[in-house]
Scaffold this active site. Structure first.
Site, short mmCIF file in Angstrom:
data_model
loop_
_atom_site.label_atom_id
_atom_site.label_comp_id
_atom_site.label_asym_id
_atom_site.label_seq_id
_atom_site.Cartn_x
_atom_site.Cartn_y
_atom_site.Cartn_z
N GLY A 1 -37.23 1.51 76.51
CA GLY A 1 -36.00 1.86 75.82
C GLY A 1 -36.02 1.50 74.34
O GLY A 1 -36.97 0.91 73.83
N GLU B 1 -39.42 -1.13 86.15
CA GLU B 1 -38.75 -2.27 85.52
C GLU B 1 -38.33 -3.30 86.57
O GLU B 1 -38.47 -4.50 86.36
CB GLU B 1 -37.55 -1.77 84.73
CG GLU B 1 -37.93 -0.96 83.49
CD GLU B 1 -36.76 -0.24 82.86
OE1 GLU B 1 -36.94 0.31 81.76
OE2 GLU B 1 -35.67 -0.19 83.47
#
Length: 224
Positions: free
Chosen positions: A32, A106
């Site tokens: 991100g 993640e």
């Protein structure tokens, strides 16, 4: 908040995470925009880490471009510190993640981490997780069946446009569900046949959050 201001806050939170790295640590690196600033800081400051384990192909590419050593989690088994952003953070540091579609990898890194550091700007803080959509990574053959299960429970499930995840699966963004007990909701969503992983990080929340605001970066610990 305009983009320039938000980017400044993201950069501040990312740079603050450097102080939580230990010498020769195996570092897990999320995905991100805030993590991109963290990788920039790593490349500039060159802390003495042993290796970096990426959570996505894009993160791996950014790490290699920065000249940082990249390894697979299977090579190291665990990570000392995992640094990642979030889309929503509650007072107990339970998270919603997956805007970038990398939440499965993640979550694997978060579970393998001794310390999970979440880096966010203050817009991501919320009193509760309810009211936000939860991404689901879903096997392509199961999209219709998973959507039907969600709708039967009173929720909505919208297939996200764009390319599949790094593992070739699709994303459903799920809304309208009760997230007052996110640990329970995480178990229920993950148990739907065809769901690879949901974007609720409740059973393994962050250990601490570095939250950047106009007054500086605050270190948050989970509320009791």
């Amino acid at each position: 908040m305009d983009r320039q201001t938000r980017d400044g806050l993201k950069r501040a939170a990312a740079e603050a995470a450097l102080s939580h790295l230990t010498d020769n640590a195996v570092l897990g690196v999320g995905s991100g925009s805030t993590v991109s600033f963290f990788i920039e800081a790593l490349a500039r400051e060159r802390p003495p880490i042993a290796a970096a384990v990426p959570s996505s192909l894009r993160t791996a590419s950014l790490l290699r471009a920065a000249g940082l050593p990249v390894v697979d989690l299977n090579e190291v088994g665990a990570v000392d510190v995992y640094v990642d952003g979030a889309d929503r953070v509650d007072p107990r540091l339970r998270l919603i993640k997956g805007a970038g579609g990398a939440h499965t990898r993640e979550k694997i890194l978060a579970a393998a981490a001794r310390l999970f550091v979440c880096i966010v700007d203050e817009s991501k803080l919320a009193s509760q997780l309810s009211g936000a959509d939860v991404p689901l990574e879903v096997l392509p053959v199961a999209v219709a069946a998973v959507r039907a299960t969600i709708e039967a429970a009173g929720g909505t499930a919208v297939q996200r446009a764009g390319r599949p995840t790094d593992d070739g699966n699709l994303i459903l963004d799920v809304g309208g569900l009760n997230l007052d007990e996110p640990e329970c909701a995480e178990v229920v969503l993950d148990a739907i046949p065809g769901v690879v992983e949901c974007g609720l990080f409740a059973r393994r929340p962050a250990d601490l959050a570095l939250c950047a605001g106009r007054a500086g970066v605050r270190m948050l610990r989970a509320a009791p």
